[in-house]
Design a protein around this motif. Structure first.
Motif, PDB file in Angstrom:
ATOM      1  N   GLU A   1       6.132  59.275 -43.006  1.00 24.92           N
ATOM      2  CA  GLU A   1       5.123  60.292 -43.288  1.00 24.92           C
ATOM      3  C   GLU A   1       4.988  60.505 -44.793  1.00 24.92           C
ATOM      4  OE1 GLU A   1       3.089  62.542 -41.983  1.00 24.92           O
ATOM      5  OE2 GLU A   1       3.319  62.357 -39.823  1.00 24.92           O
TER       6      GLU A   1
ATOM      7  N   HIS B   1       1.744  59.974 -47.210  1.00 24.18           N
ATOM      8  CA  HIS B   1       1.215  61.076 -48.024  1.00 24.18           C
ATOM      9  C   HIS B   1       1.105  60.648 -49.495  1.00 24.18           C
ATOM     10  CE1 HIS B   1       2.879  64.200 -44.920  1.00 24.18           C
ATOM     11  NE2 HIS B   1       1.804  63.561 -44.493  1.00 24.18           N
TER      12      HIS B   1
ATOM     13  N   GLU C   1       3.962  70.245 -44.760  1.00 23.98           N
ATOM     14  CA  GLU C   1       4.272  69.408 -43.599  1.00 23.98           C
ATOM     15  C   GLU C   1       5.647  68.731 -43.782  1.00 23.98           C
ATOM     16  OE1 GLU C   1       0.809  67.250 -41.586  1.00 23.98           O
ATOM     17  OE2 GLU C   1       2.078  65.615 -42.275  1.00 23.98           O
TER      18      GLU C   1
ATOM     19  N   ASP D   1       0.749  62.375 -37.380  1.00 24.85           N
ATOM     20  CA  ASP D   1       1.113  63.797 -37.348  1.00 24.85           C
ATOM     21  C   ASP D   1       1.215  64.344 -35.923  1.00 24.85           C
ATOM     22  OD1 ASP D   1       1.194  63.774 -40.080  1.00 24.85           O
ATOM     23  OD2 ASP D   1      -0.779  64.663 -40.349  1.00 24.85           O
TER      24      ASP D   1
ATOM     25  N   HIS E   1      -4.045  58.789 -39.762  1.00 24.14           N
ATOM     26  CA  HIS E   1      -2.830  59.530 -40.088  1.00 24.14           C
ATOM     27  C   HIS E   1      -2.623  60.754 -39.184  1.00 24.14           C
ATOM     28  CE1 HIS E   1       0.610  60.801 -42.444  1.00 24.14           C
ATOM     29  NE2 HIS E   1       0.142  62.020 -42.302  1.00 24.14           N
TER      30      HIS E   1
HETATM   31 FE   LIG Z   1       1.252  63.811 -42.340  1.00 27.48          FE
END
Ligand SMILES: [Fe+2]
Length: 131
Positions: free
Chosen positions: A79, A83, A64, A125, A120
């Motif tokens: 992001e 993560h 990703e 996303d 999330h």
């Molecule tokens: Fe993500």
């Protein structure tokens, strides 16, 4: 009730959606483990699931992040931070505590995963632009 991968969770990026689907499957495996007889020793299964989750999440995050880098997405660092926190959380789980208090620790893990799917995937996303 299991966690369902509904259209609300689709990013529209096929490879990412397929990986998110697998994260749902792993969360549902955790759910199933919670639902198994609490009198049984689940320790080995919990450790196996956590290892799989850690490995799969790391691979997925790398994919990703590579995509976000490629399209120069402006929120890619938020992001990446989330993560990182996810992996840190898994790494911080104390296996001794899990062994001693399996059902409660398992519920905590499930709660964490379920929140992650919504918080999330749905809120972060799903905003990643399709290239
Ligand atoms: Fe993500």
């Amino acid at each position: 009730m299991k966690y369902e991968f509904t259209d609300d969770y689709l990013t529209g990026i096929d490879s990412i959606d397929a990986e998110h689907r697998r994260l749902f499957d792993l969360t549902n495996e955790c759910y199933e483990l919670v639902m198994e007889d609490a009198a049984e020793d689940k320790y080995d299964k919990i450790v196996e699931l956590l290892n799989e989750l850690r490995a799969y999440a790391a691979t997925h995050f790398a994919n990703e992040e590579a995509y976000m880098e490629k399209i120069n997405y402006d929120k890619r660092f938020s992001e990446r931070y989330q993560h990182l926190r996810f992996i840190q959380k898994l790494d911080s789980l104390a296996l001794d505590d899990i062994d001693e208090n399996q059902q409660e620790e398992l519920l905590k893990i499930l709660d964490f995963l379920a929140r992650w799917l919504t918080g999330h995937i749905k809120n972060m996303d799903c905003r990643i632009p399709k290239a």
